[in-house]
Design a protein around this motif. Structure first.
Motif, PDB file in Angstrom:
ATOM      1  N   CYS A 102       0.846  -1.190   0.000  1.00 36.61           N
ATOM      2  CA  CYS A 102       0.000   0.000   0.000  1.00 36.61           C
ATOM      3  C   CYS A 102       0.888   1.249   0.000  1.00 36.61           C
ATOM      4  O   CYS A 102       1.827   1.356   0.788  1.00 36.61           O
ATOM      5  CB  CYS A 102      -0.908  -0.006   1.229  1.00 36.61           C
ATOM      6  N   CYS A 105       0.178   3.030   3.714  1.00 36.77           N
ATOM      7  CA  CYS A 105       0.563   2.421   4.996  1.00 36.77           C
ATOM      8  C   CYS A 105       1.561   1.267   4.843  1.00 36.77           C
ATOM      9  O   CYS A 105       1.946   0.643   5.825  1.00 36.77           O
ATOM     10  CB  CYS A 105      -0.669   1.929   5.746  1.00 36.77           C
ATOM     11  N   CYS A 140      -4.146  -0.413  -0.221  1.00 30.91           N
ATOM     12  CA  CYS A 140      -4.830  -1.503   0.469  1.00 30.91           C
ATOM     13  C   CYS A 140      -6.332  -1.181   0.466  1.00 30.91           C
ATOM     14  O   CYS A 140      -6.727  -0.048   0.194  1.00 30.91           O
ATOM     15  CB  CYS A 140      -4.290  -1.668   1.887  1.00 30.91           C
ATOM     16  N   HIS A 143      -7.268   1.834   2.689  1.00 33.31           N
ATOM     17  CA  HIS A 143      -6.909   3.165   2.207  1.00 33.31           C
ATOM     18  C   HIS A 143      -7.612   3.527   0.908  1.00 33.31           C
ATOM     19  O   HIS A 143      -7.851   4.692   0.630  1.00 33.31           O
ATOM     20  CB  HIS A 143      -5.389   3.303   2.111  1.00 33.31           C
TER      21      HIS A 143
HETATM   22 ZN   LIG Z   1      -2.983   1.121   3.417  1.00 30.62          ZN
END
Ligand SMILES: [Zn+2]
Length: 205
Positions: A102, A105, A140, A143
């Motif tokens: 991601c 993150c 991800c 997100h």
């Molecule tokens: Zn993420």
């Protein structure tokens, strides 16, 4: 037949900066290889841009597996729409243009069941044919949801929440392995039964 236009030294330098071989530079300039070669040799720019080993060039043009030539797609010289988006996503990762995590993150866990990762390719300008590197990112599911929009539509959510016996338990998830996914498994060395694995004869039921 009109005579081919002369190429300036600047044009050749610019084409070489964007490419990794003379062949690619000629393609970039939309001229024949012979024409390009003549002018590149004149400016003594030909030999330095040879790339006979094909180093740094994705294998798309050579290999039996037709992998997209990502640099051409990233720079917009080949239309992304002629390829399967899944293959392009894989090629971006495999050819090192995106890391498989991601972008916000750095989440990169794989599902134990089939080693898939919950990452979605997001086009920041909303144009899913624009693979420019400042436009694409992997997100991800969380997100994606927070920054872009819903991952599942209402129907999906309703189905997931009302038929829980089909989801959430790994035994009931069907093994659907497409080409893209098979390639990922191969890369991870997980595509087949390990001949030396003593457990292969153990019943898994
Ligand atoms: Zn993420």
């Amino acid at each position: 037949m009109p005579k081919a236009k002369p190429l300036s030294k600047e044009q050749i330098v610019a084409a070489q900066a964007k490419t990794k071989s003379n062949m690619a530079a000629a393609r970039y300039l939309h001229v024949s290889y012979q024409h390009y070669k003549k002018w590149a040799k004149l400016y003594k720019l030909f030999d330095g841009h040879k790339n006979q080993s094909g180093k740094g060039i994705p294998k798309f043009l050579k290999g039996p597996k037709k992998m997209p030539h990502m640099l051409e797609i990233i720079e917009g010289r080949i239309a992304a729409s002629s390829f399967d988006p899944n293959k392009l996503k894989y090629a971006l990762i495999e050819q090192g243009y995106l890391s498989e995590e991601c972008a916000i993150c750095a989440f990169k866990e794989r599902r134990v069941l089939d080693y898939k990762m919950p990452l979605l390719l997001h086009f920041q300008d909303g144009n899913s044919n624009n693979y420019s590197l400042d436009n694409v990112q992997l997100l991800c599911y969380n997100h994606y949801f927070l920054n872009v929009g819903d991952v599942f539509n209402d129907k999906d959510v309703k189905q997931i929440e009302s038929k829980q016996e089909h989801f959430g338990t790994s035994e009931k998830v069907e093994w659907e392995v497409d080409d893209y996914h098979l390639q990922r498994l191969k890369e991870l060395g997980l595509d087949g039964v390990d001949e030396d694995d003593p457990n292969q004869y153990v019943s898994r039921i």
